[in-house]
Write an enzyme that holds these catalytic residues in place. Structure first.
Site, PDB file in Angstrom:
ATOM      1  CE1 TYR A  25      -3.593   2.652   0.840  1.00 24.23           C
ATOM      2  CE2 TYR A  25      -2.005   3.417   2.465  1.00 24.23           C
ATOM      3  CZ  TYR A  25      -3.156   3.621   1.731  1.00 24.23           C
ATOM      4  OH  TYR A  25      -3.867   4.772   1.882  1.00 24.23           O
ATOM      5  CE  LYS A  70      -3.309   5.774  -1.362  1.00 16.25           C
ATOM      6  NZ  LYS A  70      -4.301   6.496  -2.198  1.00 16.25           N
TER       7      LYS A  70
END
Lengths: 253, 455
Positions: A158, A162
């Site tokens: 994740y 990002k």
């Protein structure tokens, strides 16, 4: 077209059921707001969300949009524009959190997360930016995360998506200088929302409404990047330089 | 051949910008230039004095019409001038005044083009007597979307003529126009000034005495509250006759040479230097400096009509948030509404640097012309004022309920519904526009924001 106070008429939310995205939409609502387009995978949930916005007196259009289905992004965008005209503010808010370290051991899950959070976001951003460039005005708000500022092992897939998205959005913003369109990168910390339900809160945890307030203030003052809460900018200035062995041991949730 | 440069444009208030392809063109080049138009359409821009987004066309083509007043043709016998639409009132006045003529209508700045004056159907201090700019346009030629040029007047295609007056540039490009002029004996104004203590007294004084003067306008201190609410300075004047001039001026009665004294540099602190304190102080000073009553004072044309032109680029004083100008009209008999608007602004603490009140006379036949019989108030407010959007939205409702409306050339905040209520003849204008421009070549940010072309 925004009016003189930076109040948009038409708002597009990509990831139409995102808590933070909806909070930004609500913070942007004014008597000037004409249309909110909720672009989401689950139209049924989109319609549920639309009810509260319609109660606020806004016209809401729920359209089908799947962040992972990049082939369709340009078509969705051009249909939104054909129906509603210029987009004043687009908010890129779709994304998934994954299952923490487990995602990092599962090839299919990791690829899927990278595809939605990065590839899908890049695709939707480019499609949106092309439209904003054509119309000579408008803003794209990209929801990044402090998780990308320095990727930690607890959610490294994740975090990496990002990190990639953040860098992409900064560069996109630079490439749009002089076009009338602009990009605002929003870097929230831990946000209490549907996405993080059940997870232990990290330090400086915040709420969707607080993030929205900061994002809207950033839009109106012409900022390119905002942190939510603002103090995280300084926290990460330090964390970025913490030596690896210590970084790995920090209790960051 | 013309060159295009991509530029960010704003109105005079320096608020909502957009980027367009901008080109300077000669009238004769227009037909070939229009062939280059893309899906975002074309708009002509004058000197950018509209406060909002009227002269912007984001993503499209924005043309500036070259040409100057030196090509103007003055017909002394008829008292008319034929002039290119790209020329400014400033240039035109420099030619006309020494020859004993004055423009029929001038706004508070002389830096507007003839085309812009027609497109906004501008008004001045003489509206109560002589109406708006469009009343004095004898004929005009209009570049149409199909490449042809139409000759328009009250007799030749009157529908398109009146749709172009006040049409915000959305019916075509005015190429040139013939204007009816006012003969003058001198370049001086004979001015009466009165200090007025409150709003009721102002309404009464203006209603009684305005008809005796060609020009009349009142400045109101919107920072004053309570018993002083609406305290104001009323200024009324006429062109001075030759026999009113002292010997020193009578030698050259038509001498005219307006000057810009100073310009605001591009670097002003971000939040601007006009804030509640500095604006309140200015208003206090302005009120105190005015005499209780002074009659027959001689002033120059520029100090009477165009005082702000002496400071170049003055909106820069407002810093990055820019300024928002709000102007509306309410019919006679709605003085109570005007009072409530003034009370709300005064109570909100939204400082206004200059607020002016004016009595309008009869309107004209143009469906989108702003003036209608009644009271008009125009005020400047710093764009960064908290809650200003909500305040103005509330004022719009008061104004509309009273049968009034907003002025396109000033607008940067309102919504399509406001325009539909305030301009009941919009549909009629739209029908003419569809006939003149079926493909929708003429586009602007204002037109898109207020959905002027949509049903």
């Amino acid at each position: 077209m925004d009016n003189a106070f930076g109040q948009p008429q038409t708002i597009l939310l990509l990831g139409g059921t995102s808590d933070i995205g909806l909070a930004i939409v609500r913070a942007l609502l004014s008597p000037v707001t004409r249309t909110v387009v909720l672009a989401c995978r689950d139209r049924g949930r989109g319609e549920q969300v639309a009810v509260s916005l319609r109660d606020a007196g806004v016209q809401v259009d729920v359209v089908h949009f799947d962040g992972a289905d990049t082939e369709t992004h340009e078509t969705v965008l051009s249909e939104v524009i054909a129906t509603h005209g210029d987009i004043d503010v687009a908010i890129l808010a779709f994304g998934q959190l994954g299952e923490g370290e487990a995602t990092g051991r599962d090839v299919a899950a990791a690829v899927h997360l990278a595809h939605v959070n990065f590839t899908g976001a890049v695709s939707a951003s480019v499609a949106t930016a092309n439209q904003l460039r054509r119309q000579g005005h408008g803003a794209l708000v990209v929801l990044s995360s402090v998780a990308g500022e320095r990727v930690r092992k607890a959610n490294f897939v994740y975090g990496a998506t990002k990190a990639g998205l953040d860098g992409f959005a900064q560069g996109l913003g630079d490439s749009l200088v002089g076009s009338g369109a602009k990009v605002l990168v929003v870097r929230p910390g831990f946000v209490h929302s549907a996405m993080t339900r059940g997870l232990p809160a990290a330090p400086f945890a915040t709420t969707p409404d607080k993030v929205a307030e900061i994002a809207v203030a950033g839009l109106r003052s012409g900022r390119r990047t905002v942190w939510a809460p603002g103090i995280l900018r300084y926290v990460f200035m330090v964390l970025r330089h913490v030596p690896g062995p210590i970084w790995r041991r920090l209790p960051l949730g | 051949m013309f060159t295009v440069s991509r530029s960010s444009l704003t109105g005079w208030g320096r608020t909502n910008p957009s980027v367009a392809d901008v080109a300077d063109v000669l009238a004769g080049e227009l037909p070939s230039v229009l062939k280059e138009a893309g899906p975002r359409g074309v708009l002509v821009r004058g000197l950018g004095r509209s406060y909002g987004d009227a002269a912007q066309n984001g993503g499209g083509l924005v043309l500036r019409l070259l040409g100057s007043a030196t090509d103007a043709v003055l017909d002394r016998d008829a008292g008319t001038v034929r002039v290119g639409a790209g020329a400014s009132l400033d240039e035109l006045l420099r030619i006309l005044v020494p020859r004993g003529f004055f423009v029929p209508v001038t706004p508070g700045t002389r830096f507007v083009t003839i085309g812009g004056a027609i497109a906004s159907d501008i008004h001045g201090k003489n509206h109560h007597v002589e109406g708006s700019f469009g009343n004095h346009v004898v004929r005009l030629s209009l570049q149409r979307a199909d490449g042809s040029v139409a000759e328009l007047s009250r007799h030749d295609d009157p529908e398109l003529f009146w749709a172009t007056i006040g049409g915000m540039g959305l019916t075509g490009i005015v190429v040139d126009a013939t204007l009816r002029l006012l003969p003058i004996q001198s370049s001086r104004m004979a001015v009466d000034t009165h200090r007025i203590t409150d709003l009721e007294a102002l309404f009464a004084t203006m209603a009684e005495g305005d008809e005796h003067h060609r020009y009349s306008v009142a400045w109101i201190d919107l920072n004053a509250k309570g018993r002083q609410l609406g305290r104001s300075v009323l200024s009324r004047g006429d062109h001075a006759r030759a026999d009113q001039l002292p010997a020193s001026v009578a030698v050259h009665p038509l001498a005219y040479g307006p000057k810009q004294l100073v310009a605001v540099p591009p670097i002003v602190p971000r939040p601007g230097v006009l804030n509640h304190a500095s604006i309140a102080a200015f208003n206090e000073f302005w009120f105190r400096k005015a005499p209780r009553q002074r009659l027959g004072e001689l002033q120059t044309i520029s100090s009477f009509f165009h005082p702000l032109d002496m400071v170049g680029s003055w909106p820069r004083f407002y810093g990055r948030p820019g300024l928002v100008q709000y102007q509306f009209v309410v019919p006679f008999g709605q003085e109570g509404t005007m009072r409530r608007v003034v009370e709300r602004i005064s109570a909100s603490g939204a400082a206004s640097f200059l607020a002016v009140l004016k009595r309008f006379g009869a309107g004209n036949d143009a469906p989108l012309s702003f003036p209608q019989p009644g009271w008009t108030l125009a005020l400047d407010m710093p764009g960064g004022t908290t809650g200003l959007g909500e305040l103005l939205h509330g004022l719009d409702t008061l104004v509309l309920d009273a049968g009034g409306r907003n002025y396109f050339a000033k607008d940067a905040h309102t919504v399509p519904e406001t325009i539909r209520r305030g301009y009941p003849r919009l549909a009629e204008w739209q029908a003419v526009r569809r006939r003149a421009d079926p493909l929708g070549m003429w586009q602007s940010d204002l037109g898109r924001r207020l959905r002027l072309a949509d049903d």
